[in-house]
Design an enzyme around this catalytic site. Structure first.
Site, PDB file in Angstrom:
ATOM      1  N   GLY A 216       0.825  -1.279   0.107  1.00 40.69           N
ATOM      2  CA  GLY A 216      -0.013   0.023  -0.135  1.00 40.69           C
ATOM      3  C   GLY A 216       0.712   1.129  -0.116  1.00 40.69           C
TER       4      GLY A 216
ATOM      5  N   LYS B 256       2.707 -13.241  19.105  1.00 43.67           N
ATOM      6  CA  LYS B 256       2.684 -13.908  20.365  1.00 43.67           C
ATOM      7  C   LYS B 256       3.410 -15.156  20.188  1.00 43.67           C
ATOM      8  CE  LYS B 256      -0.102 -16.324  23.495  1.00 43.67           C
ATOM      9  NZ  LYS B 256      -1.426 -16.919  23.815  1.00 43.67           N
TER      10      LYS B 256
ATOM     11  N   ASP C 201       0.575  -8.978   1.742  1.00 43.75           N
ATOM     12  CA  ASP C 201      -0.624  -8.040   1.302  1.00 43.75           C
ATOM     13  C   ASP C 201      -1.517  -8.952   0.284  1.00 43.75           C
ATOM     14  OD1 ASP C 201      -1.890  -5.869  -0.319  1.00 43.75           O
ATOM     15  OD2 ASP C 201      -0.496  -4.699   0.910  1.00 43.75           O
TER      16      ASP C 201
ATOM     17  N   LEU D 136      -0.218  -3.057   9.087  1.00 44.80           N
ATOM     18  CA  LEU D 136      -0.891  -2.006   8.344  1.00 44.80           C
ATOM     19  C   LEU D 136      -1.840  -2.317   7.473  1.00 44.80           C
ATOM     20  CD1 LEU D 136       2.287  -0.784   9.238  1.00 44.80           C
ATOM     21  CD2 LEU D 136       1.983   0.871   7.327  1.00 44.80           C
TER      22      LEU D 136
ATOM     23  N   TYR E 162     -15.007   1.241   9.484  1.00 49.51           N
ATOM     24  CA  TYR E 162     -13.506   1.648   9.692  1.00 49.51           C
ATOM     25  C   TYR E 162     -13.176   2.015  11.152  1.00 49.51           C
ATOM     26  CZ  TYR E 162      -8.717   3.864   8.455  1.00 49.51           C
ATOM     27  OH  TYR E 162      -7.309   4.428   8.623  1.00 49.51           O
TER      28      TYR E 162
ATOM     29  N   VAL F 219      -4.828 -11.167   5.509  1.00 53.22           N
ATOM     30  CA  VAL F 219      -4.562 -11.513   6.816  1.00 53.22           C
ATOM     31  C   VAL F 219      -5.766 -11.881   7.722  1.00 53.22           C
ATOM     32  CG1 VAL F 219      -2.611  -9.844   6.943  1.00 53.22           C
ATOM     33  CG2 VAL F 219      -4.870  -9.087   7.466  1.00 53.22           C
TER      34      VAL F 219
ATOM     35  N   ARG G  10      -9.110  10.326  -1.691  1.00 55.28           N
ATOM     36  CA  ARG G  10      -8.502  11.376  -0.500  1.00 55.28           C
ATOM     37  C   ARG G  10      -8.350  12.889  -1.078  1.00 55.28           C
ATOM     38  NH1 ARG G  10      -4.827   7.105   2.748  1.00 55.28           N
ATOM     39  NH2 ARG G  10      -4.360   5.951   0.878  1.00 55.28           N
TER      40      ARG G  10
ATOM     41  N   THR H  68      -2.164  11.515   6.251  1.00 59.45           N
ATOM     42  CA  THR H  68      -0.791  11.250   5.572  1.00 59.45           C
ATOM     43  C   THR H  68      -1.201  11.364   4.084  1.00 59.45           C
ATOM     44  OG1 THR H  68      -0.191  10.217   7.454  1.00 59.45           O
ATOM     45  CG2 THR H  68       1.286   9.800   5.304  1.00 59.45           C
TER      46      THR H  68
HETATM   47  P1  NAD Z   1      -3.412   1.668   1.465  1.00 54.20           P
HETATM   48  O1  NAD Z   1      -4.795   1.355   1.189  1.00 54.20           O
HETATM   49  O2  NAD Z   1      -2.537   2.240   0.309  1.00 54.20           O
HETATM   50  O3  NAD Z   1      -2.616   0.304   2.189  1.00 54.20           O
HETATM   51  C1  NAD Z   1      -3.204  -0.695   2.764  1.00 54.20           C
HETATM   52  C2  NAD Z   1      -2.647  -1.957   2.309  1.00 54.20           C
HETATM   53  O4  NAD Z   1      -3.222  -3.028   3.005  1.00 54.20           O
HETATM   54  C3  NAD Z   1      -2.919  -2.250   0.847  1.00 54.20           C
HETATM   55  O5  NAD Z   1      -1.764  -2.659   0.190  1.00 54.20           O
HETATM   56  C4  NAD Z   1      -4.131  -3.396   0.801  1.00 54.20           C
HETATM   57  O6  NAD Z   1      -3.843  -4.200  -0.250  1.00 54.20           O
HETATM   58  C5  NAD Z   1      -3.431  -4.187   2.003  1.00 54.20           C
HETATM   59  N1  NAD Z   1      -4.876  -5.121   2.679  1.00 54.20           N
HETATM   60  C6  NAD Z   1      -5.927  -4.573   2.906  1.00 54.20           C
HETATM   61  N2  NAD Z   1      -6.728  -5.535   3.697  1.00 54.20           N
HETATM   62  C7  NAD Z   1      -5.633  -6.748   3.515  1.00 54.20           C
HETATM   63  C8  NAD Z   1      -5.868  -7.958   4.009  1.00 54.20           C
HETATM   64  N3  NAD Z   1      -7.066  -8.450   4.542  1.00 54.20           N
HETATM   65  N4  NAD Z   1      -4.837  -8.858   3.854  1.00 54.20           N
HETATM   66  C9  NAD Z   1      -3.608  -8.192   3.663  1.00 54.20           C
HETATM   67  N5  NAD Z   1      -3.438  -6.881   3.065  1.00 54.20           N
HETATM   68  C10 NAD Z   1      -4.617  -6.157   3.159  1.00 54.20           C
HETATM   69  O7  NAD Z   1      -3.546   2.449   2.667  1.00 54.20           O
HETATM   70  P2  NAD Z   1      -2.514   3.431   3.536  1.00 54.20           P
HETATM   71  O8  NAD Z   1      -2.875   4.686   3.386  1.00 54.20           O
HETATM   72  O9  NAD Z   1      -1.120   2.641   2.986  1.00 54.20           O
HETATM   73  O10 NAD Z   1      -2.770   2.868   4.986  1.00 54.20           O
HETATM   74  C11 NAD Z   1      -1.983   1.864   5.724  1.00 54.20           C
HETATM   75  C12 NAD Z   1      -2.418   1.766   7.109  1.00 54.20           C
HETATM   76  O11 NAD Z   1      -2.330   3.089   7.655  1.00 54.20           O
HETATM   77  C13 NAD Z   1      -4.010   1.283   7.254  1.00 54.20           C
HETATM   78  O12 NAD Z   1      -3.767   0.470   8.438  1.00 54.20           O
HETATM   79  C14 NAD Z   1      -4.544   2.714   7.871  1.00 54.20           C
HETATM   80  O13 NAD Z   1      -5.517   2.424   8.313  1.00 54.20           O
HETATM   81  C15 NAD Z   1      -3.587   3.555   8.286  1.00 54.20           C
HETATM   82  N6  NAD Z   1      -3.580   4.800   8.286  1.00 54.20           N
HETATM   83  C16 NAD Z   1      -3.581   5.709   7.124  1.00 54.20           C
HETATM   84  C17 NAD Z   1      -3.557   6.978   7.153  1.00 54.20           C
HETATM   85  C18 NAD Z   1      -3.376   7.902   5.915  1.00 54.20           C
HETATM   86  O14 NAD Z   1      -3.759   9.170   5.999  1.00 54.20           O
HETATM   87  N7  NAD Z   1      -2.880   7.347   5.004  1.00 54.20           N
HETATM   88  C19 NAD Z   1      -4.456   7.584   8.174  1.00 54.20           C
HETATM   89  C20 NAD Z   1      -4.446   6.904   9.379  1.00 54.20           C
HETATM   90  C21 NAD Z   1      -4.167   5.491   9.409  1.00 54.20           C
HETATM   91  N1  UDP Z   2     -12.453  16.264   0.671  1.00 54.61           N
HETATM   92  C1  UDP Z   2     -13.035  17.160  -0.168  1.00 54.61           C
HETATM   93  N2  UDP Z   2     -13.009  16.799  -1.388  1.00 54.61           N
HETATM   94  C2  UDP Z   2     -12.579  16.097  -2.001  1.00 54.61           C
HETATM   95  C3  UDP Z   2     -12.117  14.819  -1.153  1.00 54.61           C
HETATM   96  C4  UDP Z   2     -12.257  15.168   0.428  1.00 54.61           C
HETATM   97  O1  UDP Z   2     -13.443  18.424   0.191  1.00 54.61           O
HETATM   98  O2  UDP Z   2     -12.396  15.710  -3.077  1.00 54.61           O
HETATM   99  C5  UDP Z   2     -12.732  16.617   2.072  1.00 54.61           C
HETATM  100  C6  UDP Z   2     -13.440  15.772   2.859  1.00 54.61           C
HETATM  101  O3  UDP Z   2     -14.805  15.969   2.970  1.00 54.61           O
HETATM  102  C7  UDP Z   2     -12.795  15.635   4.164  1.00 54.61           C
HETATM  103  C8  UDP Z   2     -11.299  16.117   3.946  1.00 54.61           C
HETATM  104  O4  UDP Z   2     -11.430  16.413   2.733  1.00 54.61           O
HETATM  105  O5  UDP Z   2     -13.506  16.687   5.299  1.00 54.61           O
HETATM  106  C9  UDP Z   2     -10.410  15.150   4.092  1.00 54.61           C
HETATM  107  O6  UDP Z   2     -10.854  14.005   3.205  1.00 54.61           O
HETATM  108  P1  UDP Z   2     -10.167  12.702   3.145  1.00 54.61           P
HETATM  109  O7  UDP Z   2     -11.002  11.564   2.435  1.00 54.61           O
HETATM  110  O8  UDP Z   2      -8.752  12.896   2.510  1.00 54.61           O
HETATM  111  O9  UDP Z   2      -9.830  12.193   4.626  1.00 54.61           O
HETATM  112  P2  UDP Z   2     -10.402  11.938   6.085  1.00 54.61           P
HETATM  113  O10 UDP Z   2     -11.856  12.357   5.889  1.00 54.61           O
HETATM  114  O11 UDP Z   2     -10.637  10.511   6.108  1.00 54.61           O
HETATM  115  O12 UDP Z   2      -9.775  12.621   6.953  1.00 54.61           O
END
Ligand code: NAD
Ligand code: UDP
Length: 319
Positions: free
Chosen positions: A14, A114, A35, A82, A154, A61, A195, A184
């Site tokens: 991811g 564990k 993954d 992750l 979620y 997973v 996003r 992020t």
């Molecule tokens: P992403 O969707 O790019 O990556 C997630 C990865 O998990 C993908 O490669 C997907 O194929 C894999 N995956 C999903 N379900 C799976 C399963 N059952 N088995 C194996 N692999 C599986 O998302 P990301 O932005 O890289 O997020 C990574 C982690 O960070 C997530 O746990 C997410 O909740 C957490 N997180 C991300 C953000 C952000 O802003 N990007 C914010 C808060 C938390």
């Molecule tokens: N958002 C927006 N336009 C877009 C996508 C998102 O105005 O095209 C807004 C969304 O409603 C939220 C904020 O941007 O208030 C962040 O959205 P995102 O989906 O990136 O993250 P999250 O809501 O999970 O924090």
């Protein structure tokens, strides 16, 4: 930093996971990535697969690891968990998969950690605070989550993941760390992941309207992926923080409308800004209090939002 060890990264194909794999390999660690490619992509691992210390295992997973996979994995010191869809669009497309991954998937990886005595880091999220009634959010805040809303698959499953991680920590002595990750962004976010940063940049570079949801007065705080990955590694490799919950994010907070204007200016786009319906339960404001991360990990973000956006715009222009 820790000595060179073997690390397991679930969700390693991811956006964040692939940067984490690259950073761990750069430090000389061996990396095994698990993954199922639900929302991730093999192209994200283009650099990693060139490294002889990297192994990719396609696996879901939510199912326990097979005996063969366990043998292939061998001895592991660290499990970075992750795996989970993360964008609002992705987890609403896959609500049951998301709920199962963060519940059963987390249990499977905790059992694995564990059994082999590995340290376990859970990638949790600021979403566990829901639509927060405290601002900025400290780790001690319990949150304000709608348990039956569209985001609940979620939010609630991540809350379950935190709970069950603490069960394995308290009952079984697993060395657990919980990182609550705030928004992020950076290269390798899928252009269609929905996003806000990926949407706005990809709209701006082809002069399409920027879609602001609601009136754009809601806020988010944006962390560049390199900073976040450094925080995750510190969260794992710092001694003496067993059982700690730590916010990781950049406190630089913007209204969504300000972000749209900033990206429009930085790309030189002629796009108009259009207003669309605000999705239900969209949090009004979000900003991490990172006092704890500074104190326990000696970590804080170094990349400004301007610099991070510049790098992300450059990445999307090259795609
Ligand atoms: P992403 O969707 O790019 O990556 C997630 C990865 O998990 C993908 O490669 C997907 O194929 C894999 N995956 C999903 N379900 C799976 C399963 N059952 N088995 C194996 N692999 C599986 O998302 P990301 O932005 O890289 O997020 C990574 C982690 O960070 C997530 O746990 C997410 O909740 C957490 N997180 C991300 C953000 C952000 O802003 N990007 C914010 C808060 C938390
Ligand atoms: N958002 C927006 N336009 C877009 C996508 C998102 O105005 O095209 C807004 C969304 O409603 C939220 C904020 O941007 O208030 C962040 O959205 P995102 O989906 O990136 O993250 P999250 O809501 O999970 O924090």
């Amino acid at each position: 930093m820790a000595d060179s060890r073997t690390c397991l990264v679930t969700g390693g194909a991811g956006f964040i996971g692939s940067h984490l794999c690259d950073a761990l390999l750069l430090l000389g660690h061996k990396v095994i990535c698990i993954d199922n490619l639900l929302t991730g992509r093999k192209e994200n691992l283009r650099d990693a697969v060139q490294n002889p210390h990297f192994t990719f295992i396609e696996h879901d997973v939510t199912k326990p690891l097979s005996k063969d996979a366990c043998e292939q994995i061998g001895t592991i010191s660290y499990v970075f968990h992750l795996a989970s869809p993360a964008s609002v669009v992705d987890y609403q497309k896959y609500p049951e998969e998301t709920a199962l991954t963060n519940s059963m998937g987390t249990i499977n990886m905790l059992r694995f950690a564990k059994d082999i005595g590995a340290t376990f880091l859970l990638a949790s999220t600021s979403e566990i605070y829901g639509d927060p009634k405290e601002h900025p959010q400290k780790e001690a805040y319990w949150g304000n989550v709608n348990p039956v809303g569209l985001r609940a698959c979620y939010d609630e499953s991540k809350r379950f993941g935190e709970m069950i991680s603490m069960v394995y920590h308290r009952r079984d002595g697993v060395d657990v760390r919980i990182a609550r990750i705030f928004n992020t962004y950076g290269p390798r976010m899928r252009p269609d992941d929905g996003r806000v940063v990926s949407n706005f940049i990809n709209q701006a570079i082809i002069n399409k309207p920027l879609t602001v949801y609601g009136d754009g007065s809601q806020t988010r705080s944006f962390c560049f992926v390199d900073d976040l990955v450094e925080g995750i590694m510190k969260g794992m490799f710092t001694d003496g923080i067993n059982g700690e919950v730590i916010n990781l994010g950049n406190p630089e907070e913007y209204r969504v409308i300000e972000l749209a204007e900033k990206i429009k200016a930085m790309t030189g786009a002629t796009s108009e800004i259009v207003f669309k319906d605000l999705p239900p339960d969209d949090p009004r404001e979000r900003q991490p209090d990172i006092t704890k991360a500074k104190r326990l990990l000696g970590w804080e973000p170094r990349v400004s939002v301007d610099e991070g956006l510049r790098k992300t715009i450059e990445y999307y222009r090259k795609l």
